[in-house]
Design an enzyme around this catalytic site. Structure first.
Site, PDB file in Angstrom:
ATOM      1  CG  ASP A   1      25.087 -12.034 -11.136  1.00  0.00           C
ATOM      2  OD1 ASP A   1      26.025 -11.513 -10.505  1.00  0.00           O
ATOM      3  OD2 ASP A   1      25.247 -12.977 -11.928  1.00  0.00           O
TER       4      ASP A   1
ATOM      5  CG  ASN B   1      25.379 -23.000 -18.430  1.00  0.00           C
ATOM      6  OD1 ASN B   1      25.953 -21.916 -18.400  1.00  0.00           O
ATOM      7  ND2 ASN B   1      24.364 -23.279 -17.636  1.00  0.00           N
TER       8      ASN B   1
END
Ligand code: PGA
Length: 240
Positions: free
Chosen positions: A67, A135
Site C-alpha cells: 500500500d 482493528n
C-alpha cells in the site's frame, strides 16, 4: 492457518527473516510481497544482515508493496516509498526495476488497474509479508461490509489515522486516503506470513483466529487461505 508463538518480538523477527531468506535462497527469482509499519522493521534489519554476510542475494527478486498513502510524493519522509528505500532497499541488492509500490499520485483508477496488471505480469506473489492493525486490518483494508477483491482506494478510519499520527507532526497531517492491495489481492499470494507482536495486537489476533470470518475483521479472511503462517510473540498470543 499455522501459528507459531515466540517469547518476544525479536524472536518473531528472526523467524520471519529466516523464512523469507529461505524462500529467496530456494527460489532466487521469487516475487515477495512486502509491508511497512513498525512490525517488519526488525525483520528487514535481519535480512540486511543476511545480505551483508553473503547468505542471501536479492538481485533476481521482484517486490510488490501492499500500500501507499495518497497525496504524498515518493520522497516524502512518511511515504511508504521512502520507508522501503530507507529500511530495506538501499541496503540490499534488489534491482530497482523490479521494485513495485503503488503510486501515491496520479489518476486513482489507473494506479489501481496498473498495479493489478503488474502483479499479473509478474506471475503473482510467492510470499506475502503482513502485519495486522489493532482493528484487524491488513494493509489498508479496514473493517468494512465486504472484502475488497482488488487494489483500490480507501478512506482511512479514525483509528488508523490515530495509530499513524505518531509519524506525522499532527493528526491533521496524516493523509486521509490510501491505495492498497485488496483482501482478494492478498489471498491470491501463494504463501502468506503474518507477524504480530505486543499486547495491543492480542484482540485482533484473537478475532483473526477464533472470530467469525467477516469483513468486519479483514484478517479473518486469511483463514480461507491454504498456506498462511502466523508468527506471534507471547503478548500478541495472550488471548488465544
Ligand atoms: P504496525 O502496523 O506494524 O505499525 O503495528 C501494522 C498494520 O497496521 O498493519
Amino acid at each position: 492457518m499455522e501459528l507459531h508463538i515466540y517469547k518476544d518480538a525479536q524472536a518473531v523477527s528472526t523467524a520471519a527473516a529466516t523464512l523469507i531468506a529461505a524462500r529467496v535462497i530456494g527460489q532466487p527469482d521469487c516475487v515477495l510481497g512486502l509491508a511497512t509499519g513498525s512490525t517488519p522493521l526488525a525483520t528487514y534489519r535481519r535480512l540486511i544482515e543476511l545480505y551483508r554476510s553473503g547468505v542471501v542475494d536479492f538481485s533476481r527478486v521482484t517486490t510488490f508493496n501492499l500500500d501507499e498513502y495518497r497525496g504524498l510524493e515518493s520522497a516524502h519522509p512518511q511515504s511508504y516509498h521512502h520507508f522501503m528505500q530507507e529500511n530495506l532497499f538501499r541496503h540490499v541488492n534488489v534491482d530497482r526495476e523490479r521494485i513495485h509500490i503503488p503510486s501515491g499520485n496520479g489518476d486513482e483508477d489507473a494506479v489501481c488497474r496498473t498495479y493489478e496488471e503488474q502483479l499479473a505480469q509478474a506471475g503473482g506473489i510467492d510470499l506475502q509479508l503482513l502485519g495486522i492493525g489493532r482493528n484487524g486490518h491488513i494493509a489498508f483494508n479496514e473493517p468494512a461490509d465486504h472484502f475488497p477483491a482488488a487494489t483500490h482506494i480507501v478512506e482511512l478510519t479514525a483509528s488508523t489515522i490515530e495509530a499513524n499520527r505518531r509519524f506525522f507532526d499532527s493528526a491533521e497531517a496524516v493523509p486521509r486516503r490510501a491505495v492498497t492491495m485488496g483482501v482478494g489481492t492478498i489471498l491470491r499470494a501463494r504463501a502468506i506470513l503474518l507477524l504480530a507482536a505486543g499486547a495491543d495486537k492480542a484482540d485482533a489476533i484473537h478475532a483473526m483466529v477464533h472470530g467469525e470470518i467477516t469483513p468486519r475483521c479483514p484478517a479473518s479472511a486469511l483463514r480461507l487461505h491454504p498456506n498462511t503462517v502466523v508468527l506471534l510473540d507471547e503478548a500478541a498470543a495472550a488471548r488465544l
